[in-house]
Design a protein around this motif. Sequence first.
Motif, PDB file in Angstrom:
ATOM      1  N   GLU A  38      -0.263  -2.199 -12.825  1.00  0.00           N
ATOM      2  CA  GLU A  38      -1.659  -2.384 -13.216  1.00  0.00           C
ATOM      3  C   GLU A  38      -2.419  -3.257 -12.227  1.00  0.00           C
ATOM      4  O   GLU A  38      -3.578  -2.968 -11.881  1.00  0.00           O
ATOM      5  CB  GLU A  38      -1.737  -3.011 -14.615  1.00  0.00           C
ATOM      6  CG  GLU A  38      -1.300  -2.095 -15.746  1.00  0.00           C
ATOM      7  CD  GLU A  38       0.203  -2.152 -15.958  1.00  0.00           C
ATOM      8  OE1 GLU A  38       0.886  -2.807 -15.131  1.00  0.00           O
ATOM      9  OE2 GLU A  38       0.695  -1.543 -16.923  1.00  0.00           O
ATOM     10  N   TRP A  52      -3.593  -1.337  -9.121  1.00  0.00           N
ATOM     11  CA  TRP A  52      -4.718  -0.423  -9.375  1.00  0.00           C
ATOM     12  C   TRP A  52      -6.033  -1.196  -9.484  1.00  0.00           C
ATOM     13  O   TRP A  52      -7.046  -0.771  -8.917  1.00  0.00           O
ATOM     14  CB  TRP A  52      -4.464   0.360 -10.669  1.00  0.00           C
ATOM     15  CG  TRP A  52      -3.481   1.473 -10.504  1.00  0.00           C
ATOM     16  CD1 TRP A  52      -2.213   1.525 -10.999  1.00  0.00           C
ATOM     17  CD2 TRP A  52      -3.677   2.693  -9.781  1.00  0.00           C
ATOM     18  NE1 TRP A  52      -1.597   2.692 -10.648  1.00  0.00           N
ATOM     19  CE2 TRP A  52      -2.477   3.440  -9.900  1.00  0.00           C
ATOM     20  CE3 TRP A  52      -4.732   3.230  -9.066  1.00  0.00           C
ATOM     21  CZ2 TRP A  52      -2.316   4.695  -9.313  1.00  0.00           C
ATOM     22  CZ3 TRP A  52      -4.582   4.478  -8.465  1.00  0.00           C
ATOM     23  CH2 TRP A  52      -3.394   5.193  -8.594  1.00  0.00           C
ATOM     24  N   TYR A  53      -6.018  -2.299 -10.186  1.00  0.00           N
ATOM     25  CA  TYR A  53      -7.241  -3.095 -10.303  1.00  0.00           C
ATOM     26  C   TYR A  53      -7.659  -3.666  -8.951  1.00  0.00           C
ATOM     27  O   TYR A  53      -8.846  -3.687  -8.606  1.00  0.00           O
ATOM     28  CB  TYR A  53      -7.041  -4.234 -11.311  1.00  0.00           C
ATOM     29  CG  TYR A  53      -7.166  -3.810 -12.749  1.00  0.00           C
ATOM     30  CD1 TYR A  53      -8.394  -3.404 -13.265  1.00  0.00           C
ATOM     31  CD2 TYR A  53      -6.061  -3.830 -13.604  1.00  0.00           C
ATOM     32  CE1 TYR A  53      -8.510  -3.017 -14.595  1.00  0.00           C
ATOM     33  CE2 TYR A  53      -6.176  -3.442 -14.933  1.00  0.00           C
ATOM     34  CZ  TYR A  53      -7.398  -3.033 -15.423  1.00  0.00           C
ATOM     35  OH  TYR A  53      -7.520  -2.646 -16.740  1.00  0.00           O
ATOM     36  N   LEU A 110      -3.597 -11.058 -10.929  1.00  0.00           N
ATOM     37  CA  LEU A 110      -3.323  -9.966 -11.866  1.00  0.00           C
ATOM     38  C   LEU A 110      -1.849  -9.627 -11.929  1.00  0.00           C
ATOM     39  O   LEU A 110      -1.365  -9.140 -12.966  1.00  0.00           O
ATOM     40  CB  LEU A 110      -4.142  -8.730 -11.475  1.00  0.00           C
ATOM     41  CG  LEU A 110      -5.652  -8.846 -11.677  1.00  0.00           C
ATOM     42  CD1 LEU A 110      -6.341  -7.556 -11.291  1.00  0.00           C
ATOM     43  CD2 LEU A 110      -5.976  -9.202 -13.124  1.00  0.00           C
ATOM     44  N   GLY A 135      -9.275  -1.058  -6.895  1.00  0.00           N
ATOM     45  CA  GLY A 135     -10.659  -0.831  -7.331  1.00  0.00           C
ATOM     46  C   GLY A 135     -11.602  -1.894  -6.814  1.00  0.00           C
ATOM     47  O   GLY A 135     -12.726  -1.592  -6.393  1.00  0.00           O
ATOM     48  N   VAL A 136     -11.147  -3.149  -6.833  1.00  0.00           N
ATOM     49  CA  VAL A 136     -11.965  -4.241  -6.287  1.00  0.00           C
ATOM     50  C   VAL A 136     -12.205  -4.039  -4.798  1.00  0.00           C
ATOM     51  O   VAL A 136     -13.313  -4.231  -4.289  1.00  0.00           O
ATOM     52  CB  VAL A 136     -11.296  -5.595  -6.562  1.00  0.00           C
ATOM     53  CG1 VAL A 136     -12.030  -6.717  -5.825  1.00  0.00           C
ATOM     54  CG2 VAL A 136     -11.274  -5.889  -8.050  1.00  0.00           C
TER      55      VAL A 136
END
Length: 206
Positions: free
Chosen positions: A175, A178-179, A167, A182-183
Motif C-alpha cells: 500500500e 502505491w500511495y 506509510l 501517486g504522490v
Amino acid sequence: VAGDRADGRGHGRTLTAAPPPGTGLSGLITDFAGYVSAVPTKDEQQGNESQVRRDETEAERLDRNYGELLQELRVAQVGVQILFASLLTVAFSERFRQITEGQRTTYVVTLLAASAATAFLIGPVSFHRLVFRRSQKQHLVFNAHRMALGGLVCLMVAVVGAVLLILEVVLGQPEAAWYAAGVAAFFVILWFVIPVVSRIREARSG
C-alpha cells in the motif's frame, strides 16, 4: 531588433528583444530565456506582430529576473529546511532502530535528496557572493535558474521518500508504494508537466 527612443525624461533607452524561449522540457532546462524581458498583452499579440517589450535595459532585465528567482527560492527553501530538519531528528529516535533494511535505504535516499535540494536552492546565494561586482549577472541568472530546477527535482524526491517511509511504517507494503507513486505522479504533473505544456501551447499559438 534594437532601437533607441526617448523616455519621459528625455534620455535615450535601448530596447532589446529577447530571444524566443525554447519549448518543452529541454528548453526549460537549457534556456534561461524563460526569463524574457516582457510578456505581451492580448492586444499587443493581436495588433502588433513585433510584440513590444518592456522599456528596460539588459542590466535592468537581469536584475528583475534575479529578484523574481530569489522570491521563488525563498518559498522552496522553507519547505526543504523543515523537511531536512525533521529527517535529521528521525535517526535519533527509539523507533528508528526497529525499521527494516528497506526502510533504512529509503531513509538514506530521502536524506541525501533533501541535502542535495538544500545545496541547490541555497547555491545561487553562494554564487552571487563569489561573483559579486564582477559583471557576471547574466551567468548568475543562468546558473541560478538551473540550480532552482535541480533543487525542485531533489525536493520532490525527498518528499516522496518521506511519504513512502512513513506509510511503510503505518500501512506496510504494497500500500505504501502505491500511495507514494501517486504522490510522485502528482508532483510531476503539477510541477513539470503543466508548465511544459503551457510553454508548448504558447510557442505554437505565437
